[in-house]
Design a protein around this motif. Structure first.
Motif, short mmCIF file in Angstrom:
data_model
loop_
_atom_site.label_atom_id
_atom_site.label_comp_id
_atom_site.label_asym_id
_atom_site.label_seq_id
_atom_site.Cartn_x
_atom_site.Cartn_y
_atom_site.Cartn_z
N LEU A 1 0.87 -1.20 0.19
CA LEU A 1 -0.08 0.15 -0.07
C LEU A 1 0.86 1.24 0.06
N TRP A 2 2.16 1.14 0.77
CA TRP A 2 2.91 2.26 0.49
C TRP A 2 3.55 2.60 -0.82
N GLU A 22 2.02 1.66 -3.64
CA GLU A 22 0.88 2.03 -4.40
C GLU A 22 0.34 3.37 -4.31
N ARG A 23 0.51 3.89 -3.16
CA ARG A 23 0.13 5.46 -3.02
C ARG A 23 0.92 6.33 -2.49
N ASN A 24 2.08 6.10 -3.10
CA ASN A 24 3.29 7.11 -3.16
C ASN A 24 3.90 7.08 -4.16
N GLU A 72 -4.46 -1.54 5.98
CA GLU A 72 -5.15 -0.35 5.76
C GLU A 72 -4.80 0.99 6.61
N GLN A 121 -0.92 1.99 6.80
CA GLN A 121 -0.93 3.18 5.91
C GLN A 121 -1.58 4.39 5.96
N ARG A 122 -2.83 4.31 6.26
CA ARG A 122 -3.87 5.61 6.35
C ARG A 122 -3.53 6.38 7.61
N GLN A 125 0.33 7.65 6.73
CA GLN A 125 0.68 8.56 5.69
C GLN A 125 0.53 10.16 6.14
N THR A 143 -14.49 6.85 2.79
CA THR A 143 -14.13 5.46 2.41
C THR A 143 -14.89 4.44 2.73
#
Length: 720
Positions: A60-61, A63-65, A333, A336-337, A340, A707
């Motif tokens: 997730l880190w 894909e979201r950075n 989730e 990472q949420r 971040q 979400t």
């Protein structure tokens, strides 16, 4: 002393050799200037490929950075990922040996300048069901190792022992005070993290919307004896135990709680179990000796993928190997949420944070005096969630709409919606006005006592046993800075406080009051209850206890009066309610959405305004939400021999607060606000930024975007 000196000297020599050796392997063939690193995110495991499949802690880190570039890492388990913004993401590998070796290798990698980097360890963990629910996130204050221990085979544990673990240097289990000063390896058993940095991260992220799925809800429902385990996921602070053994069970959960207190102090609170962090911290502290990293810049965020002991009816053996609900997706989730925003804040604020570590912002200390009516619920949730407010206490003014017992009980439950670990004291004052017999409509009181029929999980805490006035006094006495008092009900508690403790006024910098009306029409006309009442100017809070209001307005306090003249600008409409529903993403917002649904008739009537909410907003931003003029004001109360029975409660005690016979006040003038001569101590609010008011309220009660819908309660029907 000789042995200690020899070991220290040997350790320094060994460390120097290790630095030189690993430096050779870590250094690229042709080294350019080292890449500056602002934040390092450390995850521990990945499922399959780094991106595009079932996520582990790394995916997730990545894909979201966007913009992270893969870099080889021969001495690690996985590649490294670096971005031009100064973010470095690594996956260490599971278990203490992998974490230690990978962290040490990364710290010695000459491709990177890590000297000023912040480190965020973000991964899933077992959660203590006494403290957390699935998917909850806990910022750690301390990390304690659970492997460095004397252990007795479970079949040979003495009957009087709770478990078979003994601290090194001790002679019995850790379920009491222990002297472990003679134990060895003390420097790698317990690590205290930077408390200011952890608090900053918590305050920044405590309202983060978290994923909650049907599978998570079904699994946590089995933990009927653990109320916090049954709640939707939340963000909190709590300590973590690190051990290579994947332990599980009621007895070992007891050991973990005891173990944390032995090594991290009596205030330590075991919340999560991990399998890496003591190794990672050991490496970082060793690297700190060589000035490669700053171990004071470390944050640990652990999220609950499972519980550390089974629910009733399940065995520890079953629970140890049971699948995580949704494969632990909620915890992945959350890591990472929640992490971040901290990463983003550090990078965007690098001009400041490069040399000065962030600290939690100064917050406005507030005591909330409330009569726990419908608008008070929204104001309380706003105060509890706003990052700029430090809510010190809640005192219930039971001369208003809610009675003492339900009022305090509901306040505690609402506070728990925001933070189940909050310790904000709640107590009640007198249930009658200082003088007079006026009351709110009985039907309103019943509705407020029952939260309009909306169900809510009861709090595990009890109300404070002190009288509300005594609690207010004690809080002010212990406060280090002046306290703001927000009063949104009858001013009974505030008037008594001024009478009993006049010296306390210097401990409060301002009193914000929702109440009164100067030029706007009053609002005490209620069909069937106040028919033919001659008073067209009073507002309910002031009308019910006009004597208290007059005493407060004539005091030396600096007052801001948020009355009907300004609250008439913030009408709650069906459009607002519909828009709010689309933003619901946490239990507090879900509760308020259910309240709006239960009171759609009130909204449709066109008579519902954000009275108390606007007063709470003024606490945060007076200039925007309370534009007005300084006046000297008083509240009218006139004794009469002709009672106005429709709004009177004949069952009140015959004597008033001073012990003299209770009087009747003339309904025509009771609670009417008038200007008086003398000091102009009251800022009378006349105008406000209504659009900004609704926006700030919604943005505080919800996250930036929705979400997954999150619900703590089932919407109920209107109470009788």
């Amino acid at each position: 002393m000789i042995a200690v000196s020899f070991r220290s000297a040997f350790s320094r020599a060994a460390m120097t050799s290790l630095v030189l050796l690993l430096g050779v392997f870590a250094k690229p063939a042709m080294a350019d200037d080292p890449l500056p690193v602002k934040v390092v995110v450390l995850s521990m495991f990945e499922n399959g490929e780094p991106t595009g499949d079932k996520p582990g802690e790394l995916q997730l880190w990545l894909e979201r950075n966007p913009g992270l570039k893969e870099m080889p890492f021969t001495l690690g388990e996985y590649s490294l990922y670096y971005g031009e913004n100064g973010l470095l993401v690594a996956c260490l590998g599971g278990g203490i040996p992998n974490a230690t070796a990978s962290t040490m290798a990364l710290g010695l990698d000459e491709r990177f300048d890590l000297s000023k980097a912040y480190w965020l360890i973000a991964g899933i963990a077992g959660g203590d069901p006494e403290d957390l629910s699935l998917g909850s996130a806990a910022w750690a204050n301390a990390v304690v190792d659970g492997d460095l221990v004397y252990e007795i085979d479970a079949r040979e544990i003495p009957d009087e022992w709770p478990y078979g673990f003994i601290p090194l240097g001790a002679s019995e289990p850790a379920d009491g005070p222990q002297d472990v000063s003679t134990g060895w390896t003390l420097d790698t058993i317990s690590f205290s993290l930077n408390a200011g940095l952890s608090e900053w991260a918590y305050q920044l992220t405590r309202n983060t919307p978290l994923l909650d799925t049907p599978a998570m809800q079904a699994f946590r429902a089995e933990f009927i004896n653990y109320p916090l385990a049954q709640r939707p996921p939340f963000v909190t602070r709590g300590d973590t135990l690190s051990a290579s053994t994947y332990w599980h069970g009621v007895k070992l959960n007891e050991w973990a709680n005891d173990w944390l207190r032995v090594y991290a102090g009596e205030s330590a609170e075991f919340m999560t179990s991990n399998m890496e962090d003591s190794g990672t911290l050991t490496a970082l502290h060793r690297l700190g000796r060589a000035d490669r990293v700053d171990p004071n810049r470390v944050l640990i965020l652990r999220t609950a993928s499972n519980y550390t002991m089974p629910p009733r009816g399940r065995s520890a053996a079953w629970s140890t190997t049971a699948d995580y609900p949704d494969g632990g997706l909620g915890a992945l989730e959350s890591a990472q949420r929640v992490g971040q925003p901290v990463v983003d804040a550090l990078i965007t604020g690098w001009d400041n944070y490069e040399s000065t570590m962030p600290q939690a912002q100064a917050r406005v200390p507030v005591v909330f005096d409330t009569d726990m009516a419908i608008d008070d619920w929204a104001a309380l949730l706003f105060l509890a969630r706003h990052p700029g407010i430090e809510l010190l206490a809640v005192t219930v003014s039971a001369s208003g709409e809610a009675h003492c017992e339900p009022g305090t009980r509901n306040a505690l439950a609402l506070l728990d919606l925001v933070n189940p670990h909050n310790q904000i004291p709640v107590s009640c004052g007198d249930e009658y006005p200082l003088d007079g017999y006026f009351v709110f409509p009985v039907q309103w009181q019943k509705d407020m006592d029952t939260l309009s029929g909306v169900t809510i999980t009861p709090s595990l805490r009890d109300p404070d046993t002190r009288h509300g006035v005594e609690l207010l006094h004690d809080v002010l006495a212990s406060a280090e800075t002046p306290v703001t008092i927000l009063a949104t009900g009858p001013l009974t508690n505030i008037a008594q406080w001024l009478e009993r403790y006049p010296g306390d006024q210097e401990k409060s910098d301002r009193l914000v009051v929702m109440g009164g009306s100067l030029d706007a029409p009053g609002n005490i006309i209620v069909p069937g209850f106040t028919d033919d009442n001659p008073n067209t100017r009073a507002e309910w809070n002031i009308y019910v206890d006009a004597l208290a209001a007059d005493k407060v307005l004539r005091s030396d306090l600096q007052i801001e009066l948020v009355g009907l003249d300004v609250t008439n600008h913030v009408k709650v409409t069906t459009e607002f309610a519909a828009n709010f529903k689309t933003r619901v993403d946490n239990p507090a917002a879900a509760f308020w959405d259910a309240v709006l649904d239960a009171n759609d008739w009130f909204i449709d009537s066109g008579e519902y305004y954000f009275w108390d909410v606007l007063a709470a907003l003024a606490v945060i931003d007076r200039d925007r939400f309370c534009e007005g003029e300084m006046l000297g004001l008083a509240a009218s109360y006139e004794e009469t021999d002709e009672p106005w029975w429709p709004t009177s409660d004949k069952t009140m005690p015959e004597n008033n607060w001073e012990g003299t016979p209770r009087r009747h006040f003339a309904a025509v003038s009771a609670g009417v606000i008038e200007q008086r001569d003398g000091d102009k101590n009251t800022l009378f609010c006349r105008d406000t930024d209504a659009e900004a008011a609704f926006r700030l309220f919604v943005d505080t009660l919800t996250g930036p975007s929705s979400t997954e819908p999150v619900s703590e309660m089932n919407g109920g029907s209107k109470g009788d």
